[in-house]
Design an enzyme around this catalytic site. Structure first.
Site, PDB file in Angstrom:
ATOM      1  N   LYS A 104      43.279  43.749  35.903  1.00  0.00           N
ATOM      2  CA  LYS A 104      44.258  44.492  35.115  1.00  0.00           C
ATOM      3  C   LYS A 104      44.028  44.342  33.613  1.00  0.00           C
ATOM      4  CE  LYS A 104      47.848  45.131  38.503  1.00  0.00           C
ATOM      5  NZ  LYS A 104      47.297  44.394  39.672  1.00  0.00           N
TER       6      LYS A 104
HETATM    7  C1  PLP Z   1      47.006  44.980  40.940  1.00  0.00           C
HETATM    8  C2  PLP Z   1      46.077  44.238  41.842  1.00  0.00           C
HETATM    9  C3  PLP Z   1      45.474  44.843  42.971  1.00  0.00           C
HETATM   10  C4  PLP Z   1      45.795  46.243  43.397  1.00  0.00           C
HETATM   11  O1  PLP Z   1      45.298  47.195  42.522  1.00  0.00           O
HETATM   12  P1  PLP Z   1      45.863  48.687  42.579  1.00  0.00           P
HETATM   13  O2  PLP Z   1      45.212  49.378  41.439  1.00  0.00           O
HETATM   14  O3  PLP Z   1      47.344  48.585  42.416  1.00  0.00           O
HETATM   15  O4  PLP Z   1      45.483  49.255  43.898  1.00  0.00           O
HETATM   16  C5  PLP Z   1      44.569  44.111  43.708  1.00  0.00           C
HETATM   17  N1  PLP Z   1      44.272  42.835  43.402  1.00  0.00           N
HETATM   18  C6  PLP Z   1      44.825  42.215  42.339  1.00  0.00           C
HETATM   19  C7  PLP Z   1      44.475  40.815  42.063  1.00  0.00           C
HETATM   20  C8  PLP Z   1      45.747  42.890  41.520  1.00  0.00           C
HETATM   21  O5  PLP Z   1      46.299  42.246  40.476  1.00  0.00           O
END
Ligand code: PLP
Length: 439
Positions: free
Chosen positions: A107
């Site tokens: 993220k």
């Molecule tokens: C947010 C997140 C996901 C999922 O990603 P999306 O884009 O919402 O599908 C998977 N793994 C981790 C560690 C995350 O923080």
């Protein structure tokens, strides 16, 4: 380039306007009106290129009316100032480690890119923007870090008291400066309600420029397409790649996978995508049955993927409206239990020289493995690693029966003092705080 809503395809607005709004007035999500296809010469020359060079080239068609080339270059250089690593395991299986940013999860890509763009708006308009974020944990840290010390932008994070992990809380509350953390005596839904109410409060909006930074923002989606191209560039440079690769994507809200679909539409050669979920399997079910049936989310050990009604599904549908292929022909769904997840963490740890996967990445890896054994394909498979295993050591340590070493920079965060403002869950208290902070 103009942006439209996935719902009624209007009004057409600029990238910056779409970023400022977050959600379209009709409740849809913003998407580019037309997906730009980059030249064949670009795609055939990406081999060995740096991540920031690829990011610059891919971002340019979306942002060239808003930023000069030099500014866009500076934005990508500052946003992506951390490495991406590719781990090649045997059997044409690779893991793309997207967790080397400040908060140890992918993220950081979206949050940091968006933060730099908001700073550009603030400088252009010479006005301060206040970003409101309600968080249940991970997003808050990534946004706080991304916006830390970004000129012209103040961030106000709301999180539910006692309902985030100690590391998540420290990542949100120890920075200070332009980041304010409000510890709300309530649950996540209270935080979200307060933020929504503030956006609808005319009096407040007259005096303070409010904006949001939640995960559906178009500025967070876009950078999630860049690393798919980088992975291909990296495999091309080591001469390993002959055919387009398969990507396995651990998914919750499906922003990450949508980023991959966008890259494919822009011309990146991709054979197939695997949508890997935990038991929150709304999308894998859709891919099997053709019916999209949102459910309440179920709690799992891969908790960042506990989503029962993935918001980016509307973007996925949008991308296939005018595509030459159907969603099913390009994406296969897989879903796994916590038991499967733990087993995969252990298997990989034992068979791949002690390599550790976080619970989310383990689900992606398991799907890649299953796809490879079901299908007689020679294509390389790249699993996106979404978080550093150390973030989930409470899950992993009992599985492998061993302690995981905590990196020094994480220890530093954990040792810093928490600075947060306690607040009840009433709107008037929140409004008062916001006015105080902007005085
Ligand atoms: C947010 C997140 C996901 C999922 O990603 P999306 O884009 O919402 O599908 C998977 N793994 C981790 C560690 C995350 O923080």
């Amino acid at each position: 380039m103009k942006f439209i809503s996935t719902r009624d395809h209007s009004p057409r607005i600029s990238f910056f306007e779409a970023m400022r709004k977050g959600l379209a007035p009709d409740g849809g999500l913003y998407m580019p009106e037309k997906i730009p296809v980059l030249s064949e010469s670009f795609w055939s020359s990406i081999s060995g290129k740096s991540f920031t060079e690829i990011a610059y080239q891919m971002a340019k068609p979306y942002l060239e009316e808003e930023l000069t080339d030099n500014t866009l270059r500076a934005v990508v250089e500052e946003a992506f100032n951390f490495p991406i690593q590719m781990r090649s395991l045997e059997n044409r299986q690779h893991v793309l480690e997207l967790f080397h940013g400040p908060t140890l999860a992918f993220k950081d890509f979206g949050a940091r890119f968006m933060a730099r763009l908001f700073s550009e708006i603030a400088q252009k308009k010479e006005e301060e923007v206040t970003i409101l974020v309600a968080t249940s944990g991970d997003t808050g840290g990534a946004v706080a870090n991304g916006f830390y010390k970004v000129p012209g932008v103040n961030v106000c994070l709301l999180y539910p008291k006692g309902k985030v992990s100690p590391l998540q809380e420290k990542q949100m509350t120890t920075l200070g400066e332009n980041i304010t953390a409000l510890e709300v005596d309530g649950v996540f839904d209270d935080c979200q309600r307060l933020v929504k109410k503030a956006f609808l409060d005319n009096e407040l909006n007259k005096n303070i420029q409010l904006s949001s930074a939640n995960s559906i923002n178009i500025a967070r989606l876009l950078p999630q397409s860049f690393y798919y191209a980088y992975a291909v560039a990296k495999l091309m440079s080591s001469d390993e790649l002959t055919d387009p690769p398969v990507f396995s994507v651990p998914s919750g809200n499906f922003g990450n996978l949508t980023g991959g679909l966008l890259a494919k539409r822009m011309g990146l050669p991709v054979k197939h995508f695997l949508a890997a979920t935990n038991v929150n399997d709304v999308v894998p079910n859709y891919l099997k049955s053709g019916d999209f049936e949102p459910k309440n989310s179920i709690q799992t050990i891969s908790n960042a993927m506990d989503v029962g009604n993935p918001s980016n599904f509307s973007r996925m549908r949008f991308l296939f409206q005018d595509a030459e292929y159907s969603m099913r022909s390009v994406i296969t769904g897989y879903s796994y239990s916590d038991e499967d997840t733990r087993q995969t963490i252990l298997d990989v740890y034992e068979k791949k020289g002690g390599y550790l996967l976080c619970p989310h990445t383990a689900i992606g890896y398991r799907a890649a493995d299953e796809y490879q054994s079901e299908n007689d394909v020679d294509n390389h498979i790249i699993t996106l690693a979404t978080a550093h295993p150390v973030k989930f050591r409470d899950v992993i340590e009992p599985v492998i029966g061993k302690k995981i070493e905590v990196p020094t920079r994480l220890n530093r965060t954990l040792k810093n003092d928490k600075k947060s403002i306690s607040m009840d869950r009433h709107y008037e208290s929140f409004k008062e705080k916001l006015i105080e902070l902007n005085a």
